[in-house]
Design a protein around this motif. Structure first.
Motif, PDB file in Angstrom:
ATOM      1  N   SER A  86      84.471  77.571  85.396  1.00 19.19           N
ATOM      2  CA  SER A  86      84.870  78.870  84.827  1.00 19.19           C
ATOM      3  C   SER A  86      85.015  78.829  83.314  1.00 19.19           C
ATOM      4  CB  SER A  86      86.204  79.341  85.395  1.00 19.19           C
ATOM      5  OG  SER A  86      86.281  79.094  86.746  1.00 19.19           O
ATOM      6  N   ALA A  87      85.435  77.676  82.794  1.00 22.54           N
ATOM      7  CA  ALA A  87      85.674  77.610  81.346  1.00 22.54           C
ATOM      8  C   ALA A  87      84.384  77.933  80.597  1.00 22.54           C
ATOM      9  CB  ALA A  87      86.187  76.227  80.962  1.00 22.54           C
ATOM     10  N   GLY A  88      83.281  77.321  81.061  1.00 17.53           N
ATOM     11  CA  GLY A  88      81.999  77.607  80.411  1.00 17.53           C
ATOM     12  C   GLY A  88      81.627  79.069  80.562  1.00 17.53           C
ATOM     13  N   LEU A  89      81.793  79.576  81.783  1.00 20.41           N
ATOM     14  CA  LEU A  89      81.462  80.980  82.051  1.00 20.41           C
ATOM     15  C   LEU A  89      82.243  81.914  81.143  1.00 20.41           C
ATOM     16  CD1 LEU A  89      81.483  81.963  85.821  1.00 20.41           C
ATOM     17  CD2 LEU A  89      79.682  82.295  84.158  1.00 20.41           C
ATOM     18  N   THR A  90      83.536  81.676  81.080  1.00 15.81           N
ATOM     19  CA  THR A  90      84.401  82.621  80.384  1.00 15.81           C
ATOM     20  C   THR A  90      84.145  82.571  78.879  1.00 15.81           C
ATOM     21  OG1 THR A  90      86.607  83.568  80.580  1.00 15.81           O
ATOM     22  CG2 THR A  90      86.515  81.279  79.907  1.00 15.81           C
ATOM     23  N   LEU A  91      83.870  81.360  78.357  1.00 19.33           N
ATOM     24  CA  LEU A  91      83.553  81.246  76.933  1.00 19.33           C
ATOM     25  C   LEU A  91      82.266  81.990  76.619  1.00 19.33           C
ATOM     26  CD1 LEU A  91      84.403  77.592  75.915  1.00 19.33           C
ATOM     27  CD2 LEU A  91      85.354  79.713  75.039  1.00 19.33           C
ATOM     28  N   ILE A  92      81.288  81.807  77.492  1.00 15.00           N
ATOM     29  CA  ILE A  92      79.989  82.432  77.244  1.00 15.00           C
ATOM     30  C   ILE A  92      80.091  83.956  77.361  1.00 15.00           C
ATOM     31  CG2 ILE A  92      77.660  82.644  78.178  1.00 15.00           C
ATOM     32  CD1 ILE A  92      77.864  79.588  78.743  1.00 15.00           C
ATOM     33  N   PHE A  93      80.865  84.424  78.358  1.00 17.45           N
ATOM     34  CA  PHE A  93      81.140  85.874  78.436  1.00 17.45           C
ATOM     35  C   PHE A  93      81.824  86.339  77.175  1.00 17.45           C
ATOM     36  CE2 PHE A  93      82.055  85.642  83.215  1.00 17.45           C
ATOM     37  CZ  PHE A  93      80.778  86.010  83.517  1.00 17.45           C
ATOM     38  N   MET A 113      67.796  76.743  78.816  1.00 15.04           N
ATOM     39  CA  MET A 113      68.074  78.079  79.337  1.00 15.04           C
ATOM     40  C   MET A 113      68.381  79.047  78.196  1.00 15.04           C
ATOM     41  SD  MET A 113      70.879  78.526  82.292  1.00 15.04           S
ATOM     42  CE  MET A 113      70.510  77.689  83.783  1.00 15.04           C
ATOM     43  N   GLU A 114      69.197  78.558  77.257  1.00 19.18           N
ATOM     44  CA  GLU A 114      69.606  79.433  76.154  1.00 19.18           C
ATOM     45  C   GLU A 114      68.411  79.775  75.276  1.00 19.18           C
ATOM     46  OE1 GLU A 114      71.455  81.109  72.632  1.00 19.18           O
ATOM     47  OE2 GLU A 114      70.082  79.423  72.669  1.00 19.18           O
ATOM     48  N   VAL A 115      67.646  78.743  74.935  1.00 19.18           N
ATOM     49  CA  VAL A 115      66.558  78.953  73.986  1.00 19.18           C
ATOM     50  C   VAL A 115      65.444  79.807  74.594  1.00 19.18           C
ATOM     51  CG1 VAL A 115      64.740  77.799  72.689  1.00 19.18           C
ATOM     52  CG2 VAL A 115      67.060  76.849  72.716  1.00 19.18           C
ATOM     53  N   ILE A 116      65.136  79.533  75.857  1.00 20.22           N
ATOM     54  CA  ILE A 116      64.009  80.243  76.457  1.00 20.22           C
ATOM     55  C   ILE A 116      64.390  81.652  76.925  1.00 20.22           C
ATOM     56  CG2 ILE A 116      62.332  80.231  78.350  1.00 20.22           C
ATOM     57  CD1 ILE A 116      62.382  77.195  78.204  1.00 20.22           C
ATOM     58  N   LEU A 117      65.563  81.762  77.545  1.00 20.15           N
ATOM     59  CA  LEU A 117      65.884  83.044  78.178  1.00 20.15           C
ATOM     60  C   LEU A 117      67.077  83.792  77.583  1.00 20.15           C
ATOM     61  CD1 LEU A 117      65.550  82.780  82.038  1.00 20.15           C
ATOM     62  CD2 LEU A 117      64.218  84.135  80.443  1.00 20.15           C
ATOM     63  N   MET A 118      68.232  83.128  77.576  1.00 15.00           N
ATOM     64  CA  MET A 118      69.475  83.854  77.314  1.00 15.00           C
ATOM     65  C   MET A 118      69.447  84.541  75.960  1.00 15.00           C
ATOM     66  SD  MET A 118      70.703  83.262  80.132  1.00 15.00           S
ATOM     67  CE  MET A 118      72.192  84.218  80.007  1.00 15.00           C
ATOM     68  N   ARG A 119      68.841  83.875  75.004  1.00 16.20           N
ATOM     69  CA  ARG A 119      68.719  84.409  73.664  1.00 16.20           C
ATOM     70  C   ARG A 119      68.143  85.823  73.636  1.00 16.20           C
ATOM     71  NH1 ARG A 119      66.553  80.216  69.323  1.00 16.20           N
ATOM     72  NH2 ARG A 119      68.562  79.253  69.738  1.00 16.20           N
ATOM     73  N   ARG A 120      67.225  86.065  74.542  1.00 14.29           N
ATOM     74  CA  ARG A 120      66.596  87.398  74.582  1.00 14.29           C
ATOM     75  C   ARG A 120      67.513  88.428  75.226  1.00 14.29           C
ATOM     76  NH1 ARG A 120      61.348  85.620  73.734  1.00 14.29           N
ATOM     77  NH2 ARG A 120      61.327  83.429  74.237  1.00 14.29           N
ATOM     78  N   LEU A 121      68.628  87.952  75.767  1.00 16.65           N
ATOM     79  CA  LEU A 121      69.452  88.848  76.580  1.00 16.65           C
ATOM     80  C   LEU A 121      70.723  89.310  75.878  1.00 16.65           C
ATOM     81  CD1 LEU A 121      69.165  87.089  80.046  1.00 16.65           C
ATOM     82  CD2 LEU A 121      68.038  89.166  79.283  1.00 16.65           C
ATOM     83  N   TYR A 122      71.038  88.695  74.721  1.00 13.29           N
ATOM     84  CA  TYR A 122      72.318  89.032  74.090  1.00 13.29           C
ATOM     85  C   TYR A 122      72.442  90.519  73.802  1.00 13.29           C
ATOM     86  CZ  TYR A 122      72.878  84.034  73.470  1.00 13.29           C
ATOM     87  OH  TYR A 122      72.994  82.699  73.705  1.00 13.29           O
ATOM     88  N   ILE A 134      73.901  80.679  63.297  1.00  7.14           N
ATOM     89  CA  ILE A 134      74.489  81.216  64.519  1.00  7.14           C
ATOM     90  C   ILE A 134      73.675  80.847  65.741  1.00  7.14           C
ATOM     91  CG2 ILE A 134      74.633  83.382  65.774  1.00  7.14           C
ATOM     92  CD1 ILE A 134      77.023  83.445  64.503  1.00  7.14           C
ATOM     93  N   ASP A 135      72.349  80.892  65.597  1.00  9.09           N
ATOM     94  CA  ASP A 135      71.517  80.573  66.750  1.00  9.09           C
ATOM     95  C   ASP A 135      71.823  79.176  67.261  1.00  9.09           C
ATOM     96  OD1 ASP A 135      70.371  82.991  66.725  1.00  9.09           O
ATOM     97  OD2 ASP A 135      68.523  82.391  65.712  1.00  9.09           O
ATOM     98  N   ARG A 136      71.935  78.236  66.296  1.00  8.19           N
ATOM     99  CA  ARG A 136      72.220  76.859  66.710  1.00  8.19           C
ATOM    100  C   ARG A 136      73.591  76.766  67.341  1.00  8.19           C
ATOM    101  NH1 ARG A 136      70.420  73.126  62.725  1.00  8.19           N
ATOM    102  NH2 ARG A 136      72.374  72.008  62.515  1.00  8.19           N
ATOM    103  N   LEU A 137      74.544  77.462  66.730  1.00  8.45           N
ATOM    104  CA  LEU A 137      75.910  77.431  67.250  1.00  8.45           C
ATOM    105  C   LEU A 137      75.931  77.919  68.695  1.00  8.45           C
ATOM    106  CD1 LEU A 137      78.871  76.927  66.336  1.00  8.45           C
ATOM    107  CD2 LEU A 137      79.031  79.367  65.924  1.00  8.45           C
ATOM    108  N   TYR A 138      75.205  78.997  68.962  1.00  7.16           N
ATOM    109  CA  TYR A 138      75.181  79.546  70.315  1.00  7.16           C
ATOM    110  C   TYR A 138      74.509  78.599  71.293  1.00  7.16           C
ATOM    111  CZ  TYR A 138      77.036  84.191  69.302  1.00  7.16           C
ATOM    112  OH  TYR A 138      77.857  85.244  68.986  1.00  7.16           O
ATOM    113  N   THR A 139      73.400  77.967  70.859  1.00  5.72           N
ATOM    114  CA  THR A 139      72.740  77.014  71.746  1.00  5.72           C
ATOM    115  C   THR A 139      73.699  75.877  72.085  1.00  5.72           C
ATOM    116  OG1 THR A 139      70.706  77.514  70.578  1.00  5.72           O
ATOM    117  CG2 THR A 139      70.659  75.628  72.051  1.00  5.72           C
ATOM    118  N   LEU A 140      74.380  75.383  71.052  1.00  6.05           N
ATOM    119  CA  LEU A 140      75.327  74.289  71.264  1.00  6.05           C
ATOM    120  C   LEU A 140      76.433  74.699  72.232  1.00  6.05           C
ATOM    121  CD1 LEU A 140      75.929  72.611  67.815  1.00  6.05           C
ATOM    122  CD2 LEU A 140      75.349  71.513  69.980  1.00  6.05           C
ATOM    123  N   LEU A 141      76.938  75.892  72.008  1.00  3.46           N
ATOM    124  CA  LEU A 141      78.034  76.379  72.830  1.00  3.46           C
ATOM    125  C   LEU A 141      77.590  76.508  74.288  1.00  3.46           C
ATOM    126  CD1 LEU A 141      80.874  77.318  72.260  1.00  3.46           C
ATOM    127  CD2 LEU A 141      80.019  79.646  72.315  1.00  3.46           C
TER     128      LEU A 141
END
Ligand SMILES: Nc1ncnc2c1ncn2[C@@H]1O[C@H](COP(=O)(O)OP(=O)(O)OP(=O)(O)O)[C@@H](O)[C@H]1O
Ligand SMILES: [Mg+2]
Lengths: 328, 333, 253
Positions: free
Chosen positions: A44-51, A100-109, A208-215
């Protein structure tokens, strides 16, 4: 009352013996509940941070948990070392998360939640099938790491497996570490600032992009390690990610989206309610109902337990126990 | 009214549906009729979900729960009829004119209770909480030991009667499903055209403004949540009859995801979009393995989802308006 | 309390962290008047409007409407009591036509249990009043156009029509002329002038010409406090106001 309920079912033993046995069983179940809570917290910690920070809902977060479990099982079986498997699980999850972040999630923010749900749903289908192709449909069973296979007596007469105890302690340490990272370090400060003011953080010259990928990768590592912890305790199989994911949703709803503290409290609450409900509800109902009905009702009610808790909390606090205020 | 190419496709689909059993029989593929009925049933469920997602802007990820309640009501009533026992003091039944309305009623009731809770939240919370409560319903069905628990419940008496109609006839069942879907579409068209429907659309576009116009949005949302739940319950009742079998599988959370996919794939917020979506989705699911088989791709035939998943992702990323929008050619003006 | 007092704000407070956006504010709006609220950017005008419409809860103080305490009444409840607002940032239903937008608002005023299942399109009960309102705000030709396709100024007019559709006894207008060209502004000024005496209006506006020609009374807000209230002439000649506000304005323009 609980002890009385148990007594009805075991009328032959001596009163004192019974009571202490119940007490021990109770302690054991509390520890089991804590341990489930720890798994749930890590996921959940990962989920909630990402949310909270990126505003995306990622159904495939559970897949990272599964990837962690499979990697740990495979590597530790091949190498004979659980810890090597554990490390590999963290690495594999980090890699999967970053991809996942680089290929997909990034397009979804910037897309709405509906798109996020559907794309990550498609992703689950893909990952599950890929795992099936690699590992097949038969569940894997892992051995406990040699060094942690014994048990200790927490209270005299109540042996508890060292491994499970270790998981609980490791999870709690993880919680403290995460809290420290977020509220005391520069990275944490950037993360908190990024959630409220993307432009400002960019202006400070942070990528920011790198920060988000790292996160995202960090959230993935937490989920992957939870999978590695769970490996020796459950059967490692396709679909294990989704059941934990939905429980993690319950945790996040209870705790408040974006709140790590809320995730911890919610996870332990859910872990305890679920475990204790399954262990004792049936006997508790046996106090009032005939055994057959108590069994039926007990099974139904104990599977509903956490959802009832969630509903109650929701009625009182629609934003969860620790609603995240803007800017915090 | 749809125009141009879309109109032609729609008309072709309607004609195809009307004569499908005949055509299938003539082509020597009578076995396709039950699959077609199944598609109609899922189309019905998708249309009901679209009332929430497309018209009101409520992303429910737990719609399979109501499908399941409808199916279980029919299954359980049939079980008691066969066993000769009672439930809540009443006998079971295999008469669809009784069991199907009860299925609708029960799923509406469950939707009322769960909706009253879920609708206290919005956005991401709403998505997660509808999923969570649907999972609760799933586990409840798993724990129903008397009705087969995990393994599900066989309806030994076979499909229901429906007054003079016998639903065990594949043709009859197909036409009943078609008629029900058609009726439900008419109902939805009426509903979204009413003042109520217009208020729902306004809530989707700008909920805050609706509130300051004096609208009790909670009540409106709850009302449509219950209606959508009832529609799914109806679909569930038909589903139970189609297979003469109900199991927790009907409520599995992936089912909710699939229904959502059908709605968006077809075109949310349009009357016929979800029907197109259901047809396309289920055909893909059924024929993707066949296609790979024909192409000699053994591995992909077995693991077709490895292609299906990314396919869905690509559709979601690049086609925002769904099949309906694609066929219509240009956005509504 | 005098009979012609429609709205009274008493010691209202709203804090955002350390910032007091509304700071012990007192304000009285009389029935029938156009009461303008002016003040520099960030003075707390929009924040006050939100508290009046019920979208934001004050931290302290009271709001009385027709003598009744509505401080904690919900937004829909206030709308039904007769308080309507338009927004500084346009807030309409973009996928609906102009007529559908206004008809939706009309229908919300008329909410009756039975009428709700009547077909909305072509329903004279809601469309006739809606068309009248559309004409009144000067959008006559545009009733069939999608709201999202309108020019900015027209959207502001539409928003006015939606607020009027509730037949409010108090109209809260937050910068109705923001972003409008001179022509559009002139139409809006005429529209508001036409409402004088019919609908009590609390008007937030930066266009000083419009404010001084329209308002019966003006309140000046600075840092969440009302520093002066009076007729346009009184305000123009008030030294405190000149210093705090109009002086700046004069320098700036
Ligand atoms: N939700 C909020 N959270 C924190 N601070 C806020 C919030 N809303 C407004 N503020 C602050 O409160 C103060 C008053 O804002 P408000 O929007 O009421 O000003 P205003 O008078 O309407 O200004 P303008 O003329 O620019 O529209 C500003 O300093 C603003 O930054
Ligand atoms: Mg403002």
């Amino acid at each position: 009352m609980l002890t009385g309920g148990m007594a009805l079912h075991k009328p032959s033993r001596s009163q004192a013996g019974k009571n202490s046995r119940i007490m021990l069983l109770f302690i054991e179940q509390i520890l089991n509940g804590l341990q489930l809570g720890v798994f749930l917290f890590l996921v959940s910690a990962g989920l909630t941070l990402i949310f909270g920070i990126m505003g995306v809902i990622n159904l495939a977060h559970g897949s990272l948990y599964m990837i962690g479990a499979y990697t740990c099982a495979t590597v530790s079986m091949a190498s004979g070392s659980y810890w090597l498997g554990f490390l590999a699980a963290g690495l594999a999850a980090a890699l999967a998360g970053a991809l996942m972040e680089v290929i997909l999630m990034r397009r979804l923010y910037r897309r709405d939640h509906l798109d996020q749900v559907l794309v990550t749903f498609g992703l689950i289908l893909f990952v599950n099938e890929a795992v099936t192709m690699i590992w097949g449909r038969t569940p894997l069973f892992m051995d406990l790491p040699q060094s942690l296979s014994g048990s200790v007596e927490i209270v005299p007469g109540a042996p508890y497996p060292v491994y499970r105890l270790g998981v609980i302690l490791a999870g709690l340490a993880g919680a403290v570490g995460l809290w420290f990272l977020i509220s005391k370090t520069r990275i944490g400060m950037l993360i908190r600032a990024g959630s409220t003011n993307r432009e400002m953080v960019s202006a400070l010259g942070v990528d920011i992009d790198r920060l988000y990928t790292l996160l995202f990768a960090a959230g993935a590592v937490l989920a992957g390690l939870a999978g590695a912890f769970a490996g020796p305790l459950v059967s490692v199989q396709v679909g294990m990610g989704e059941s934990i994911l939905i429980l993690a949703f319950v945790v996040v709803v209870i705790g408040g989206i974006g709140s790590v503290r809320g995730a911890l409290v919610g996870a332990i609450l859910v872990g305890l309610v679920d475990t204790l409900g399954r262990a004792f509800l049936r006997d508790f109902l046996g106090l009032f109902l005939p055994p057959a009905e108590a069994a039926g009702m007990g099974a139904a009610l104990s599977s509903m337990g956490i959802y009832i808790v969630m509903a109650l909390i929701l009625v009182i606090r629609p934003k969860g126990l620790f609603p995240v205020v803007a800017g915090r | 009214m749809p125009d141009g190419f879309l109109r032609i496709v729609t008309l072709a689909l309607v004609v195809l549906a009307l004569f499908f059993p005949l055509l299938a029989e003539a082509g020597g593929s009578a076995y396709l009729v039950p699959s077609a009925s199944r598609i109609l049933i899922y189309a019905l469920a998708a249309v009901s979900l679209n009332l929430l997602v497309g018209y009101t802007g409520l992303v429910s990820l737990g719609h399979a729960a109501y499908l399941g309640v409808g199916a279980y009501v029919v299954g359980i009533l049939s079980f008691h009829a066969v066993e000769g026992s009672t439930i809540f003091g009443l006998p079971g039944t295999v008469e669809g004119l009784v069991s199907i309305p009860l299925a609708i009623l029960f799923s509406a009731l469950v939707a009322l209770v769960l909706g009253a809770l879920c609708l206290r939240t919005s956005g991401i919370y709403f998505i997660m909480i509808t999923l969570a409560f649907a999972q609760m319903m799933f586990f409840i069905t798993v724990s129903l030991e008397r009705y087969g628990g995990d393994d599900g419940l066989f309806m030994y008496a076979g499909p229901n009667r429906l007054g003079p109609l016998d639903l065990s006839s594949e043709w009859t069942f197909f036409y009943v499903c078609l008629a029900v879907l058609f009726a439900f579409l008419l109902f939805c068209r009426y509903l979204v055209g009413t003042r109520f429907g217009r208020a729902l659309g306004a809530i989707r576009q700008n909920e805050a403004r609706m509130i300051t116009l004096g609208c009790n949005v909670y009540r409106y949302k709850l009302a449509i949540f219950v209606i959508a739940g009832a529609g799914a319950g109806l679909a569930g009742a038909l589903l139970a009859n189609q297979a003469s079998y109900v199991s927790p599988d009907v409520l599995h959370w992936t089912r909710s995801g699939e229904l959502l996919f059908m709605v968006i794939l077809g075109g949310s917020g349009t009357l016929l979009g979800p029907v197109f979506g259901a047809v396309a989705f289920l055909l893909l699911e059924e024929y993707l393995p066949v296609l790979f088989d024909a192409a000699g791709l053994e591995l992909l035939k077995e693991h077709w989802r490895i292609v299906f998943g990314p396919l869905l992702i690509i559709v979601m990323l690049f086609n925002r308006r769904g099949l309906y929008g694609l066929l219509a050619g240009r956005p509504r003006q | 309390m005098s009979a012609d007092l429609l709205l009274a704000v008493d010691g209202l407070e709203k804090r955002f962290g350390a910032l007091k956006a509304t700071d012990g504010l007192d304000l009285e709006v009389r029935t029938g008047e156009i009461h303008a609220l002016i003040g520099p950017n960030g003075a707390g005008k929009s924040t006050l409007m939100k508290q009046l419409s019920g979208e934001m809860k004050p931290d302290a103080g009271r709001i009385l409407f027709r003598g009744a305490d509505i401080t904690y009444a919900t937004a829909p409840r206030r709308a039904r009591l007769g308080i309507a607002r338009s927004y500084q940032i346009t807030s309409i239903f973009p996928d609906y036509t102009v007529l559908e937008n206004v008809a939706t608002a009309v229908q919300m005023r008329m909410t009756g249990g039975a009428g709700i299942l009547r077909r909305a399109k072509g329903d004279a009960d809601i469309e006739e009043p809606a068309l009248k309102l559309i004409e009144r705000v000067g959008l006559s030709g545009a009733h069939d156009r999608l709201a999202s396709a309108l020019a900015h100024g027209q959207q502001r007019q539409l928003e006015c029509a939606m607020a009027l559709a509730l037949e409010p006894s108090l109209l809260l207008l937050d910068e109705p002329m923001a972003g409008m060209g001179p022509q559009e502004s002139a139409i809006m000024v005429e529209l508001l002038r036409g409402l004088r005496g019919q609908v009590t209006t609390l008007l937030v506006e930066h266009d000083m010409d419009a404010v001084f020609s329209l308002a019966d009374r003006i309140t000046v807000l600075v840092y969440g406090k009302a520093i002066a209230t009076g007729s346009p002439d009184e305000i123009r000649n008030n030294p405190a106001v000149r210093e705090a506000y109009l002086g700046e304005e004069a320098d700036a323009s």
